[in-house]
Scaffold this motif. Structure first.
Motif: not given
Length: 693
Positions: A352-354, A366-367, A383-386, A394-395
């Protein structure tokens, strides 16, 4: 700092020698200032300037112009000319090193793989040091603000403490880490603990083995821990957390049963961690969390007329060149040694947190899309994107509502998770699916898949999604893995239809998953009859055997070998679809077949070789359009069964539809396959039932 005056002229090329004699003039003709997307590819007819990147400075070439005002400050015409000169010229080599640090030739991953190191200034400035003050307070605030993450986890993931934890105490005279039983203590299940994500390197200086269990229970002094472990323990205490989980100290490494049991629990270990410390720059436990201050800038001290003319600087003044944040995060963390290892993928994706501990600076996230760093109080959005093939979003992984906003089907998220993970390295081949098991488990629970149902998760694929998940082809430099007879992993197999049988990037062709109904999605695909895998220690353990049984159109074909471009992992061929009597029913010319194992195999592929052509997806039964086919060969070592195949490659092709192709094959009363090449057949459609192992 680069002191150019100190470089002997005898080590300089003719061009650089001219700089100091005042004879050099800028030679970058043909460029003009105009808005240009940073990172856009250079025009092949106007080579990219050598120092800096013209596109990053808002430059683009004039078209059909002979000259433009000089804009950058190094005399070589192109990057490649500069690299070549750098083999013998000290100044050119210095600029090459600085250039690579700021603008990698390919990407950060390749930089690390090829061993190129950045060049610049190690020390922080006073301003940076001032900004970095209060880092622990900022990290604690971040942890407090994101403490509700567990509420979005699926209820089926039961919260529990890891089997073993290190209890950290500040005993006098030395702090001590004692191994405790997390399951059989009086600790509340909500007790916070920190997990460490690290690279083992070639050796592990300290690890838990059965004979040292009582020793670790009595306690290990911090001074006896390797640097990465010791600093992680010290940091945990500074953050007010007394419990730490480190894989090599909390899993009995010489117990196969304990290792396998714990490997199945990683989803819980990382998803419920208070924080994961990622030793991103550490190559082994001895190097520490931040092995050395990583230069984030290149300092150049101008000493020739070119810099004075172009930048308005005087001799002795400093020019400071920095990377954009986005590029720094990509090159510093995404491309870090830690994030090239297979086991660490789930450690980031599920945490959840890194807190990323890199050379010289910390970052944390985080997420969300927001990332914080030590040397700035502002967040950046990364934002890497899906659809990223390099870094997990992770979102989208945890938040199904986010996917709706981006129109991202669940199967696409799965496709990209597997593509990202499959590019990472593993020391032991049998760990391939095990090291991804926690991601698979949590993905299934988030998406309401029947994770506990036997043969729902089958060697990297989901039965509920099939035949989606079979539509992949290999990417650049990828290749199928073959176990060496007698090796330690020889008893474990990964079915040929699984992406995990490939080492390297795989690309999916699951575009039909955007259609609204399942009936529409699977039109033109084979029907799944059965699927089964045998695993060790649970559904996410190493695979012993596996198969899928499909029913659909499959043909015997003869291919003509025409090697054209090995770099694209493809042989360009014409192929002919055969009838059961050997006569030719249909021919397709100029086809690119992507082979799963082409490296060094060219000579083994005889011309006019026969193989099998399984149509995995097509646009329609009776209209012209594209299709995706999987190439198969008969599994000759399974002679006791009929219709058993192994996957050997794939291809995209165009044809007039299944109906016309079947009519051509069944002309004169023939069929597509011969007896022994199928399990069962439908006399009406001409489709076959067959097994792929």
């Amino acid at each position: 700092m680069i002191e150019l005056e100190s470089i002997p002229s005898s080590t300089l090329c003719n061009v650089c020698t001219g700089i100091f004699t005042g004879t050099w003039r800028p030679q970058l003709s043909g460029w003009k200032r105009e808005l240009k997307t940073p990172g856009a590819p250079p025009d092949p007819f106007h080579p990219e300037p050598a120092f800096g990147t013209a596109y990053d400075h808002g430059m683009e070439p004039y078209i059909n112009r002979n000259a433009a005002p000089p804009t950058l400050s190094y005399p070589h015409h192109s990057v490649e000319e500069l690299r070549s000169s750098g083999d013998s010229c000290a100044l050119c080599k210095t600029v090459v090193m600085a250039f690579d640090a700021l603008h990698p030739r390919d990407n950060g991953r390749v930089d690390y793989m090829e061993g190129r190191k950045p060049y610049g200034v190690a020390a922080w400035s006073a301003e940076e040091i001032a900004k970095a003050k209060g880092t622990l307070e900022r990290v604690n605030k971040f942890l407090d603000e994101t403490k509700d993450f567990a509420e979005i986890l699926p209820k089926s993931l039961v919260r529990e403490l890891p089997t073993r934890l290190l209890h950290l105490t500040k005993d006098s005279p030395e702090p001590v880490a004692r191994l405790i039983d997390g399951a059989n203590t009086s600790l509340d299940v909500d007790t916070p603990y920190i997990a460490l994500s690290h690279s083992w390197g070639n050796t592990m200086p300290i690890q838990l083995i059965a004979s040292r269990l009582s020793e670790f229970t009595n306690g290990i002094e911090f001074k006896d821990l390797p640097a990465t472990f010791r600093q992680s323990a010290e940091l945990a205490l500074e953050l007010g957390v007394k419990y730490l989980w480190i894989d090599s100290l909390c899993i009995i490494q010489d117990s196969a049963s304990d290792w396998l049991h714990e490997a199945q629990r990683m989803a819980s270990v990382y998803a419920f961690s208070h924080l994961t410390i990622a030793a991103s720059a550490s190559k082994n436990p001895r190097t520490g969390l931040s092995p050395s201050p990583r230069p984030r800038t290149v300092i150049v001290r101008p000493s020739w007329k070119g810099f004075i003319q172009e930048w308005g600087l005087q001799p002795g003044q400093t020019l400071r060149i920095t990377n954009p944040w986005y590029e720094e995060f990509k090159n510093t963390i995404v491309s870090a040694p830690l994030n090239r290892r297979g086991w660490t993928y789930q450690e980031y994706a599920l945490a959840p947190r890194v807190l990323h501990c890199t050379d010289g600076e910390w970052w944390w996230n985080g997420i969300t899309d927001g990332i914080s760093r030590e040397t700035s109080t502002k967040q950046i959005m990364w934002y890497s994107g899906p659809g990223s093939i390099t870094w997990p979003d992770k979102v989208s992984f945890f938040n199904k509502e986010r996917r709706k906003l981006t129109s991202t089907p669940d199967i696409w998220v799965w496709d990209y998770l597997t593509s990202q993970y499959n590019q990472r390295a593993l020391t032991k081949r049998k760990d391939k699916l095990v090291a991804f098991g926690a991601v698979a488990q949590l993905f299934g629970q988030v998406n309401n898949l029947p994770v506990d149902k036997p043969n729902e998760y089958i060697a990297g694929a989901w039965r509920s999604y099939l035949p989606f998940g079979l539509h992949w082809s290999i990417g650049e430099n990828a290749e199928r893995h073959f176990s060496t007879p007698g090796s330690e992993d020889a008893e474990y197999v990964i079915p040929s239809w699984s992406w995990a049988s490939i080492d390297g990037l795989v690309r999916y062709h699951d575009g039909k998953s955007l259609k609204e109904t399942r009936e529409e999605q699977v039109k033109g695909m084979p029907r799944l009859v059965d699927a089964k895998v045998v695993t060790e220690g649970g559904p996410f353990g190493p695979v012993k055997s596996g198969y899928i049984i499909l029913h659909g159109p499959i043909f015997r074909i003869r291919v003509a070998k025409k090697p054209k471009d090995h770099k694209q992992n493809a042989f360009y061929r014409s192929f002919k679809v055969l009838r059961s009597d050997g006569s030719e029913a249909w021919e397709h010319s100029g086809q690119a077949f992507s082979l799963d194992s082409w490296k060094g195999k060219l000579e083994e592929w005889a011309d006019d070789r026969e193989m099998y052509f399984m149509i995995a997806d097509c646009e329609g039964e009776s209209k012209y359009g594209s299709g995706f086919a999987i190439l198969l060969e008969l599994a000759k070592d399974v002679a006791s069964e009929k219709g058993v195949y192994r996957r050997i490659g794939s291809t995209l092709f165009y044809f007039d539809g299944i109906e016309k192709l079947m009519d051509a094959v069944r002309e004169k009363g023939s069929e597509a396959l011969r007896d022994g090449e199928y399990i069962d057949a439908d006399p009406k459609t001409g489709f076959y039932t067959y097994k792929v192992i």
